[in-house]
Design a protein around this motif. Sequence first.
Motif, mmCIF file in Angstrom:
data_model
loop_
_atom_site.group_PDB
_atom_site.id
_atom_site.type_symbol
_atom_site.label_atom_id
_atom_site.label_comp_id
_atom_site.label_asym_id
_atom_site.label_seq_id
_atom_site.Cartn_x
_atom_site.Cartn_y
_atom_site.Cartn_z
ATOM 1 N N LEU A 256 0.820 -1.207 0.000
ATOM 2 C CA LEU A 256 0.000 0.000 0.000
ATOM 3 C C LEU A 256 0.855 1.258 0.000
ATOM 4 O O LEU A 256 0.526 2.248 -0.644
ATOM 5 C CB LEU A 256 -0.927 -0.010 1.220
ATOM 6 C CG LEU A 256 -1.890 1.167 1.377
ATOM 7 C CD1 LEU A 256 -2.873 1.212 0.227
ATOM 8 C CD2 LEU A 256 -2.626 1.078 2.695
ATOM 9 N N GLU A 257 1.979 1.212 0.698
ATOM 10 C CA GLU A 257 2.849 2.385 0.773
ATOM 11 C C GLU A 257 3.605 2.635 -0.525
ATOM 12 O O GLU A 257 4.069 3.743 -0.767
ATOM 13 C CB GLU A 257 3.826 2.214 1.933
ATOM 14 C CG GLU A 257 3.152 2.308 3.288
ATOM 15 C CD GLU A 257 4.067 1.940 4.426
ATOM 16 O OE1 GLU A 257 4.683 2.856 5.017
ATOM 17 O OE2 GLU A 257 4.170 0.746 4.731
ATOM 18 N N CYS A 258 3.743 1.599 -1.355
ATOM 19 C CA CYS A 258 4.319 1.823 -2.679
ATOM 20 C C CYS A 258 3.389 2.685 -3.523
ATOM 21 O O CYS A 258 3.825 3.508 -4.331
ATOM 22 C CB CYS A 258 4.560 0.487 -3.392
ATOM 23 S SG CYS A 258 5.933 -0.477 -2.757
ATOM 24 N N LEU A 259 2.082 2.467 -3.346
ATOM 25 C CA LEU A 259 1.095 3.222 -4.110
ATOM 26 C C LEU A 259 0.858 4.601 -3.511
ATOM 27 O O LEU A 259 0.789 5.599 -4.215
ATOM 28 C CB LEU A 259 -0.224 2.445 -4.158
ATOM 29 C CG LEU A 259 -1.347 3.025 -5.014
ATOM 30 C CD1 LEU A 259 -0.927 3.079 -6.473
ATOM 31 C CD2 LEU A 259 -2.609 2.177 -4.862
ATOM 32 N N TRP A 260 0.727 4.662 -2.174
ATOM 33 C CA TRP A 260 0.509 5.927 -1.469
ATOM 34 C C TRP A 260 1.490 6.013 -0.308
ATOM 35 O O TRP A 260 1.150 5.654 0.818
ATOM 36 C CB TRP A 260 -0.920 6.030 -0.943
ATOM 37 C CG TRP A 260 -1.962 6.099 -2.004
ATOM 38 C CD1 TRP A 260 -2.929 5.188 -2.278
ATOM 39 C CD2 TRP A 260 -2.132 7.138 -2.964
ATOM 40 N NE1 TRP A 260 -3.684 5.587 -3.341
ATOM 41 C CE2 TRP A 260 -3.228 6.781 -3.780
ATOM 42 C CE3 TRP A 260 -1.463 8.342 -3.219
ATOM 43 C CZ2 TRP A 260 -3.673 7.577 -4.827
ATOM 44 C CZ3 TRP A 260 -1.899 9.131 -4.264
ATOM 45 C CH2 TRP A 260 -2.993 8.748 -5.052
ATOM 46 N N PRO A 261 2.722 6.473 -0.539
ATOM 47 C CA PRO A 261 3.751 6.462 0.504
ATOM 48 C C PRO A 261 3.662 7.639 1.453
ATOM 49 O O PRO A 261 4.614 8.375 1.655
ATOM 50 C CB PRO A 261 5.040 6.507 -0.315
ATOM 51 C CG PRO A 261 4.664 7.348 -1.490
ATOM 52 C CD PRO A 261 3.244 6.997 -1.809
ATOM 53 N N PHE A 262 2.481 7.839 2.055
ATOM 54 C CA PHE A 262 2.319 8.970 2.961
ATOM 55 C C PHE A 262 1.225 8.647 3.964
ATOM 56 O O PHE A 262 0.388 7.797 3.735
ATOM 57 C CB PHE A 262 1.945 10.247 2.212
ATOM 58 C CG PHE A 262 0.764 10.052 1.295
ATOM 59 C CD1 PHE A 262 -0.541 10.076 1.770
ATOM 60 C CD2 PHE A 262 0.964 9.810 -0.055
ATOM 61 C CE1 PHE A 262 -1.608 9.877 0.933
ATOM 62 C CE2 PHE A 262 -0.120 9.599 -0.895
ATOM 63 C CZ PHE A 262 -1.393 9.635 -0.408
ATOM 64 N N GLN A 263 1.245 9.336 5.085
ATOM 65 C CA GLN A 263 0.151 9.281 6.055
ATOM 66 C C GLN A 263 -0.731 10.494 5.809
ATOM 67 O O GLN A 263 -0.240 11.611 5.676
ATOM 68 C CB GLN A 263 0.713 9.340 7.483
ATOM 69 C CG GLN A 263 1.398 8.064 7.913
ATOM 70 C CD GLN A 263 0.397 7.048 8.438
ATOM 71 O OE1 GLN A 263 -0.816 7.261 8.344
ATOM 72 N NE2 GLN A 263 0.892 5.956 8.970
ATOM 73 N N HIS A 264 -2.038 10.280 5.708
ATOM 74 C CA HIS A 264 -2.950 11.397 5.483
ATOM 75 C C HIS A 264 -2.981 12.327 6.694
ATOM 76 O O HIS A 264 -2.927 11.889 7.833
ATOM 77 C CB HIS A 264 -4.366 10.885 5.218
ATOM 78 C CG HIS A 264 -4.492 10.197 3.909
ATOM 79 N ND1 HIS A 264 -4.600 10.868 2.725
ATOM 80 C CD2 HIS A 264 -4.495 8.883 3.605
ATOM 81 C CE1 HIS A 264 -4.709 10.000 1.735
ATOM 82 N NE2 HIS A 264 -4.642 8.782 2.248
ATOM 83 N N GLU A 265 -3.064 13.596 6.431
ATOM 84 C CA GLU A 265 -3.181 14.557 7.524
ATOM 85 C C GLU A 265 -4.565 14.493 8.131
ATOM 86 O O GLU A 265 -5.546 14.150 7.487
ATOM 87 C CB GLU A 265 -2.916 15.976 6.997
ATOM 88 C CG GLU A 265 -1.475 16.181 6.521
ATOM 89 C CD GLU A 265 -1.269 17.577 5.981
ATOM 90 O OE1 GLU A 265 -2.146 18.434 6.197
ATOM 91 O OE2 GLU A 265 -0.240 17.821 5.354
ATOM 92 N N SER A 266 -4.653 14.817 9.385
ATOM 93 C CA SER A 266 -5.927 14.764 10.098
ATOM 94 C C SER A 266 -6.958 15.647 9.422
ATOM 95 O O SER A 266 -6.700 16.790 9.087
ATOM 96 C CB SER A 266 -5.736 15.222 11.547
ATOM 97 O OG SER A 266 -6.977 15.219 12.223
ATOM 98 N N GLY A 267 -8.140 15.061 9.164
ATOM 99 C CA GLY A 267 -9.231 15.829 8.576
ATOM 100 C C GLY A 267 -9.200 15.872 7.070
ATOM 101 O O GLY A 267 -10.109 16.416 6.456
ATOM 102 N N SER A 268 -8.157 15.300 6.435
ATOM 103 C CA SER A 268 -8.070 15.370 4.979
ATOM 104 C C SER A 268 -8.193 13.998 4.337
ATOM 105 O O SER A 268 -8.050 13.866 3.143
ATOM 106 C CB SER A 268 -6.733 15.985 4.559
ATOM 107 O OG SER A 268 -5.661 15.152 4.934
ATOM 108 N N ASP A 269 -8.429 12.965 5.113
ATOM 109 C CA ASP A 269 -8.441 11.609 4.607
ATOM 110 C C ASP A 269 -9.874 11.203 4.245
ATOM 111 O O ASP A 269 -10.722 11.061 5.112
ATOM 112 C CB ASP A 269 -7.892 10.668 5.683
ATOM 113 C CG ASP A 269 -7.640 9.281 5.151
ATOM 114 O OD1 ASP A 269 -8.114 8.999 4.040
ATOM 115 O OD2 ASP A 269 -6.970 8.504 5.840
ATOM 116 N N PRO A 270 -10.169 10.998 2.928
ATOM 117 C CA PRO A 270 -11.520 10.636 2.509
ATOM 118 C C PRO A 270 -11.744 9.130 2.471
ATOM 119 O O PRO A 270 -12.722 8.670 1.912
ATOM 120 C CB PRO A 270 -11.590 11.228 1.095
ATOM 121 C CG PRO A 270 -10.187 11.053 0.575
ATOM 122 C CD PRO A 270 -9.274 11.209 1.791
#
Length: 447
Positions: A268-282
């Motif tokens: 999953l991190e290969c596709l999206w290598p980031f942690q979503h910021e609070s309140g911005s994760d849909p």
Amino acid sequence: MFHIVTDPIDQGADVHPGAGGYVTFIGTVRNEHEGREVLRLGYEAHQGLAEAEGAKVLGEAIERFGLTDAKAVHRVGLLEIGETAVRIDVAAPHRAEAFAACEWIISEIKRRVPVWKKEHYADGDSGWIGTDPVGPARDTPVRRALLIGPWTCPEVVLDLVECGVGSLRLGRHDPDVLVRGGALDQAAAMLRKAFPGLRTETIDGPIDAMTASVAIEGCDVVVDASGDFGTSLVLQRVARKTGVPVVLGRTVAGESQTMTVSPDGPCLECLWPFQHESGSDPVGPADLENQVWSVREAVRSLAGTPLWAGSCRVVDRTTGESLTVRRRVNPRCPACGAGPEPSLTSEPSWEVDSLEAARLALGPLRLIDVREPEESPRPLSGWEHSWSFVPLSIFDPSSVEGPEPVVLVCRSGRRTGHLTDHLRAFGRTDVYSLGGGVVRYGPKDGD
């Protein structure tokens, strides 16, 4: 019996001038199964998904065999002995194609279309009989699966039970739900009632590194439908170390996504290598349709033949259209790549201190704001003419293509920092991130 007649023969099907062969298959309820007397059958289906997948099967058959027409209908509800459960009609220029297509269609319907049947026996017992197994046979050793998420429909789990899973562990990422209603215990009881002999366990509390290790121990496959990014990261990291495949099902904005993280494939991190910021994760939990696809992918993973180990199945929840997005191992992925997780505190060369300095050093810029619509983003003053919005939830690497250097912008620079590093790892060397994000310009500009 066989007769020779002179009167016209009733075809019982629509006439197609280009068709030389018509084949009809009718599947009926029989009174015996594996030596047991059957009184009746009960059929259930996920109607929307079943009709959509059934239409795909017919379309594929028409193209594959050169048919002039293909139709199918499947009944649900309680059926008595002798009643018709499914009918398939095909028309083709020649009989060979018509026979082959009819056989192929019924096999694909049983394999792919989410229709389940329950046999009612003369001795008073009953049992679910699933679609043709796409994984191990029923006589394989008992297997264990870990299910994370809102599992409330027993029919969804049927394919796992049919392929030899005799023990289920259930968990959710939201501990408040457990406190309010004991949802896990209710789900476990429902599954045991639907599948007598099935063993169930529940996991209290949220999934973290310690509980994930305990939950995955002894399991053959994990299906994560929680939709919680942090939960998915923990599960995939622990599972990779233990060699257990993880099927991820989730909703992202208006999309439904399904993928498999195998021990030796992209994660999953290969596709999206980031942690979503609070309140911005849909991101949200998998809906019922996604759960069906996730479970079927888990069955294939148990058989060693997952469909989406190197890709991600994406479905538009509004139109129903689906596509497959290829996934590759990111060499800088902290979970499965060769290098450590990049740190934004090391002042990477692709981070710009200000847009003005970047324009002096790089020339004309193109700015892409990746904030989500609910963040009410707007351009920084003076940069409106080169500013565009591509929310991170629908971001596509092709967005950065073009002759001008691209500076990615978000609120704090954290999302674009990781995203820029990811894009550069795949050769997008003209992409930069605005260090500190728009907040460094003050609350009156862009925030």
